[in-house]
Design a protein around this motif. Structure first.
Motif, PDB file in Angstrom:
ATOM      1  N   MET B  48      -2.139 -46.837  12.747  1.00  0.00           N
ATOM      2  CA  MET B  48      -3.349 -47.025  13.001  1.00  0.00           C
ATOM      3  C   MET B  48      -3.841 -46.077  14.090  1.00  0.00           C
ATOM      4  SD  MET B  48      -4.587 -50.526  11.829  1.00  0.00           S
ATOM      5  CE  MET B  48      -4.294 -51.054  10.118  1.00  0.00           C
ATOM      6  N   LEU B  49      -3.071 -45.364  14.792  1.00  0.00           N
ATOM      7  CA  LEU B  49      -3.636 -44.356  15.833  1.00  0.00           C
ATOM      8  C   LEU B  49      -4.865 -43.655  15.436  1.00  0.00           C
ATOM      9  CD1 LEU B  49      -0.396 -43.215  17.715  1.00  0.00           C
ATOM     10  CD2 LEU B  49      -2.194 -44.416  18.422  1.00  0.00           C
ATOM     11  N   GLU B  54     -10.466 -42.228  15.921  1.00  0.00           N
ATOM     12  CA  GLU B  54     -11.784 -42.155  15.421  1.00  0.00           C
ATOM     13  C   GLU B  54     -12.646 -43.023  16.246  1.00  0.00           C
ATOM     14  OE1 GLU B  54     -11.758 -42.081  10.915  1.00  0.00           O
ATOM     15  OE2 GLU B  54     -12.281 -44.246  11.434  1.00  0.00           O
ATOM     16  N   GLY B  55     -12.111 -44.156  16.869  1.00  0.00           N
ATOM     17  CA  GLY B  55     -13.244 -45.060  17.533  1.00  0.00           C
ATOM     18  C   GLY B  55     -13.466 -46.217  17.034  1.00  0.00           C
ATOM     19  N   PHE B 130       0.761 -35.255  18.187  1.00  0.00           N
ATOM     20  CA  PHE B 130       0.104 -36.493  17.994  1.00  0.00           C
ATOM     21  C   PHE B 130       1.155 -37.516  17.295  1.00  0.00           C
ATOM     22  CE2 PHE B 130      -3.363 -38.518  14.855  1.00  0.00           C
ATOM     23  CZ  PHE B 130      -3.578 -39.407  15.930  1.00  0.00           C
ATOM     24  N   ARG B 131       1.563 -38.586  18.440  1.00  0.00           N
ATOM     25  CA  ARG B 131       2.705 -39.420  17.978  1.00  0.00           C
ATOM     26  C   ARG B 131       2.293 -40.673  18.381  1.00  0.00           C
ATOM     27  NH1 ARG B 131       4.569 -39.934  13.675  1.00  0.00           N
ATOM     28  NH2 ARG B 131       6.389 -41.196  14.200  1.00  0.00           N
ATOM     29  N   CYS B 136      -2.817 -39.912  22.173  1.00  0.00           N
ATOM     30  CA  CYS B 136      -3.879 -40.403  21.826  1.00  0.00           C
ATOM     31  C   CYS B 136      -5.066 -40.202  22.839  1.00  0.00           C
ATOM     32  CB  CYS B 136      -3.830 -41.593  21.359  1.00  0.00           C
ATOM     33  SG  CYS B 136      -5.177 -42.039  19.962  1.00  0.00           S
ATOM     34  N   ASN B 137      -4.385 -40.864  24.117  1.00  0.00           N
ATOM     35  CA  ASN B 137      -5.124 -40.755  25.138  1.00  0.00           C
ATOM     36  C   ASN B 137      -5.725 -39.495  25.650  1.00  0.00           C
ATOM     37  OD1 ASN B 137      -5.525 -43.766  25.361  1.00  0.00           O
ATOM     38  ND2 ASN B 137      -3.701 -43.786  26.871  1.00  0.00           N
ATOM     39  N   GLN B 138      -4.746 -38.679  25.741  1.00  0.00           N
ATOM     40  CA  GLN B 138      -4.918 -37.077  26.116  1.00  0.00           C
ATOM     41  C   GLN B 138      -6.074 -36.632  25.302  1.00  0.00           C
ATOM     42  OE1 GLN B 138      -2.325 -34.111  27.271  1.00  0.00           O
ATOM     43  NE2 GLN B 138      -0.523 -35.470  27.350  1.00  0.00           N
TER      44      GLN B 138
END
Lengths: 114, 810
Positions: B48-49, B54-55, B130-131, B136-138
């Protein structure tokens, strides 16, 4: 435990309460339904449904911070006590705190009538 | 008496490791479990990352096991701690910070890392994979400062990352080595439709481009390709693939190929060391998707807990792209070769594409684009290696015409003030009003707004008809409805996903299948709990918190909060001793009313909750299940034992059937009757299964109902012997258990499935009947009287029924 606004009563350790299954606590003759959510938060309400026909709350299904009342399936937000649309009403919620490994329920206002 | 527990150390705190631990916990308590995770988070749903980027979801939303879960299960968790190696000689797991933990068994579930291309400049600032949550934060941070981004890799992850970055306002180019996107999951046709759709959504593409260098000083500023052209980019995501994380295994001297090599029981080359998930190589294959990891975990959990299990023989994988508005799905073999028969349908107007591949008539793979409503069905069919038939073809590809155009329009003539929902007093006028003025398009929305259909549900067909009448053609385009407001998935899709992904708890189902309300509602929780128990009768741990009050308390709640107690009286036959006991206990516990029920037994009404366990104990009779979605009563007439007309022993057969099939969960309550002759005094025609004796045997009826919507039962078949009777009854029950929707009575089920289909499955097809019987017998082995069970579990009994008293001693 005297406090200017509210008296808190100890009602046992959190693990006295099964996750997502309500339990009744009696304080000064009044029934209070206590719910422990899956995230560990604990809420307390008078064990009386806001539905016009009344009935208990403790046996409802708990999902997230919502309670589905056991008799009429009304959806109640435990953080506010508000009944969700299309129904209306409000459950009487009581303040709860967890301190010293104990759950405390603020039921001072009830005590005056007991 | 407690012997020392075996020490299980799990290296890796991700979905593979933890779902395996969850399975193990269900099977045994023999392990003392320690978990190491290199990320500083509890286990979250990595799939679900994309939604986080996507927000549409937050980090909290995707946590699968919060810290309390570890605590509640007595698991020691070391987050932010990487394991260096396994020291086999000392039987210890050694962490990078020097911590040593002794083990009896080790489970490696280290997952995989982003594969970073070994090109000059790959170590520059602004280059990420992208793992995980950190990546994700970056990406979220980068979008705040920089404008242009490049994503290297046009596979699943790359496209999801690209869409996320576009959503965050960046100008994104996807750079892909091949000419087709997602070439490992899609054929050329679907890939080009996908590219066109994503271009419409604002993603740019550079296809057939090999990146040879990342440009810039300290921070990346662009990409240089093999043809010497250059693309400017202030941020680069490398999504060219994943690499099994085998560092620990390698360091420990365990055999490693692409991944950690395991046998069919997930054992590595080192004794007592197992491996599961993306870090694992099984029969030469490393999987990078979630379904295989659940399947591996299940085999491993059984094996390690000492329970017999079939070996793991590999998985059929399927893919779904998680970008809103772009639906792509593929499973099995998807590139057609000369050996395949191809069924394909492309629609450039609706932008949909569907392809099914057959090999020797057997379905082996499929690709869907645009409309993926059939994905769960196809996945199931392909996994089961189903042979294509005309019927299947018609249902999957459509035949262009179908019957069923005779929907009643009687609602048209209904007066506005006529009451549609009798339970909640909702009129037709009110329903028409909310459809026209509030733009509602589904029964669920109407339910939430007006209360119609909420209580007994009997008016649902009428509400549907009103919807159809008011919306006209608009009705067909109305959104697809799930089993409740929390999901758009149907019952069949959910059951197929549970099987395909090996999901084990309601929480897992809701998380993995993307429920909108994370813990579900009072509709789906009990339903999912039922489906899980039906599919896994031996391993599913019944979730009391997901049961309706009556089933949770094993008693029926009344409007004043007291309960009723109904003990079993098999076949409606009791004894003076039992009656005396019931009378004494009724007096002792101040029972308000003793009522003779419609099902030939006695109901003790008005028992206080805290008295329930005492009443059960003193009665010392089995629970009558009057509260349950289960076998209620088997009503009988007097029969050949005494009646001058009787041709069969109905009381005896009734009691036999009731004893045999009691306690099993059904989709809804289940009532039976057995009659000794065709006079039918016990009213077989209104029962789920009604049995009528005759001179040469029995006739079996199904689908009767005397309740909300009366329906006379249909004759299923006639049998000659008692054995056959019991067989057919058992097979019908299991078929209903496996195909019924939760809360669907047999009266609706028979109409939906069709009597012919039921006949074919349980009467004509003797092989299938045998298989159904085996499954119901297996499920029956697992059941236990709930009253006895609660009496023996003091802790649970107190917490469920006991009231805490807090006298005002302050």
């Amino acid at each position: 435990m005297k406090n200017d606004h509210m008296e808190f009563y100890p009602v046992g350790a959190p693990d006295e309460y099964l996750t997502q299954i309500g339990r009744v606590v009696e304080i000064g003759g009044r029934q209070i339904a206590v719910f422990r959510l899956s995230d560990g938060r604990i809420f307390a309400a008078l064990n009386q449904s806001p539905h016009p026909k009344g009935g208990p709350l403790a046996e409802g299904i708990v999902s997230g911070h919502y309670l589905y009342d056991p008799l009429y399936d009304w959806k109640i937000d435990l953080t506010t006590g508000l009944v969700q649309a299309p129904d209306t009403g409000r459950a009487h919620m009581l303040p709860v705190k967890v301190e010293d490994g104990q759950v405390w329920i603020g039921a001072g206002e009830l005590q005056t009538t007991a | 008496m407690e012997t020392a527990k075996e020490k299980l150390v799990v290296i890796g705190n991700g979905m593979a490791g933890i779902s395996t631990v969850e399975q193990i916990l269900k099977l045994t308590t023999k392990f003392d479990i320690t978990v190491f995770g290199s990320e500083p988070h509890p286990n979250y749903n990595r799939i679900m990352l994309s939604y986080v980027l996507e927000g549409s979801k937050t980090l909290d939303d995707i946590v699968l096991n919060d810290l309390n879960w570890y605590k509640d299960n007595g698991i020691t968790l070391h987050t932010g701690t990487t394991v260096a190696k396994i020291d086999e000689s000392r039987k210890e797991v050694v962490a990078a910070d020097g911590l040593r933990v002794p083990y009896d068994k080790v489970l490696i579930a280290t997952g995989s890392n982003s594969f970073i291309l070994p090109i000059p400049g790959a170590d520059k600032e602004g280059v990420v994979g992208f793992r995980d949550i950190a990546d994700c934060n970056q990406m979220l941070e980068a979008a705040k400062t920089y404008r242009t981004a490049a994503v290297i890799g046009g596979g699943l992850l790359g496209l999801e990352a690209a869409k996320g970055l576009v959503q965050l306002g960046m100008d994104v180019t996807v750079v892909h080595l091949m000419e087709d996107l997602m070439e490992r999951q899609l054929d050329h046709q679907a890939a080009s439709m996908l590219k066109a759709e994503l271009e419409r959504q604002g993603i740019k593409f550079k296809m057939g481009a090999q990146t040879v260098e990342l440009l810039g000083d300290k921070r990346v500023s662009g990409l240089r390709f093999a043809d010497d052209t250059v693309l400017d980019a202030e941020f680069v995501v490398m999504a060219v693939g994943i690499k099994p994380n085998v560092a620990v295994a390698k360091e420990s001297g365990i055999e490693v190929g692409r991944g950690i090599v395991v046998n069919d029981y997930l054992q590595t080359s080192m004794e007592n060391v197992y491996s599961v998930g993306e870090c694992t190589e099984h029969r030469g294959v490393c999987y990078g998707l979630v379904a295989p990891l659940f399947e591996q975990g299940m085999v491993l959990a059984k094996h390690i807990s000492g329970i017999d299990t079939a070996p793991y023989e590999g998985s059929v994988v399927s893919t779904k792209l998680k970008i809103s508005g772009v639906d792509v799905f593929s499973t099995g073999e998807f590139i057609d070769g000369p050996e395949h028969t191809v069924i394909a349908n492309k629609d450039d107007w609706k932008r949909t594409y569907k392809k099914i591949l057959l090999k020797d008539g057997v379905m082996v793979g499929a690709v869907l684009f645009g409309d993926i409503t059939d994905s769960a069905e196809l996945q199931k069919l392909i996994k089961q290696k189903t042979v294509m038939t005309d019927e299947l073809y018609a249902s999957l590809m459509g035949t262009g015409c179908c019957g069923g155009g005779k929907k009643s329009t009687s609602v048209e003539n209904m007066a506005d003030e006529e009451i549609v929902c009798g339970c909640n007093g909702v009129t037709k006028g009110t329903i028409v009003d909310v459809i026209t003025n509030q733009g509602l398009t589904t029964v669920d929305e109407i339910k939430a707004c007006t209360g119609a259909t909420r209580s007994c549900g009997g008016c649902k067909p009428v509400v549907e008809q009103i919807l159809q009448y008011v919306l006209g053609d608009g009705f067909k385009t109305a959104a697809k409805q799930g089993i409740c407001g929390c999901t758009t998935l149907s019952r069949d899709e959910i059951v197929a996903e549970i099987k395909a992904k090996g999901l084990q708890t309601t929480k897992e189902v809701m998380n993995v299948l993307g429920w909108s309300q994370p813990e579900g509602c009072s509709k789906c929780r009990p339903a999912i709990n039922y489906y899980l128990g039906m599919l896994h009768p031996d391993t599913h741990e019944d979730e009391k918190e997901s049961r309706f009050v009556n089933e949770r308390m094993s008693a029926n709640i009344q409007k004043d909060g007291t309960y009723t107690v109904v003990p079993r009286m098999y076949g409606g036959v009791t004894t003076p001793e039992e009656l005396k006991k019931i009378a004494d206990i009724s007096l002792k516990y101040d029972v308000k009313v003793v009522k003779v029920t419609g099902g030939q037994r006695l109901d003790l009404i008005g028992v206080k909750k805290e008295d329930l366990p005492k009443v059960w104990e003193e009665l010392d009779m089995p629970s009558g299940y009057a509260y349950a979605k289960s076998l209620r009563t088997v009503k009988t007439c007097v029969g050949s034992q005494f009646c001058r007309f009787g041709t069969q022993d109905s009381m005896g057969m009734g009691a036999t059937l009731e004893r045999k099939f009691e306690r099993l969960d059904f989709p809804a309550k289940f009532k039976m009757a057995v009659n000794g002759c065709p006079r039918n005094c016990a009213e077989s025609c209104t029962k789920d299964i009604g049995i009528v004796g005759n001179d040469g045997g029995w006739e079996i009826f199904v689908g009767g109902n005397g309740g909300i919507k009366a329906r006379l039962a249909d004759s299923l078949c006639k049998v000659k012997t008692d054995e056959e009777l019991i067989e057919i009854v058992g097979a019908v029950m299991q078929y209903y258990r496996e195909t019924g929707n939760y809360l669907e009575r047999t009266s609706e089920w028979v109409e939906r499935i069709g009597l012919d289909q039921i006949k074919a499955a349980v009467v004509d097809d003797t092989e299938n009947r045998k298989a159904l019987l085996e499954r119901i017998e297996f499920a029956l082995e697992q059941v236990e009287d709930p009253w006895k069970k609660l009496l023996n579990d003091e802790d649970k009994r107190d917490k469920l029924f006991g009231r805490l008293e807090m006298s005002s001693q302050l």
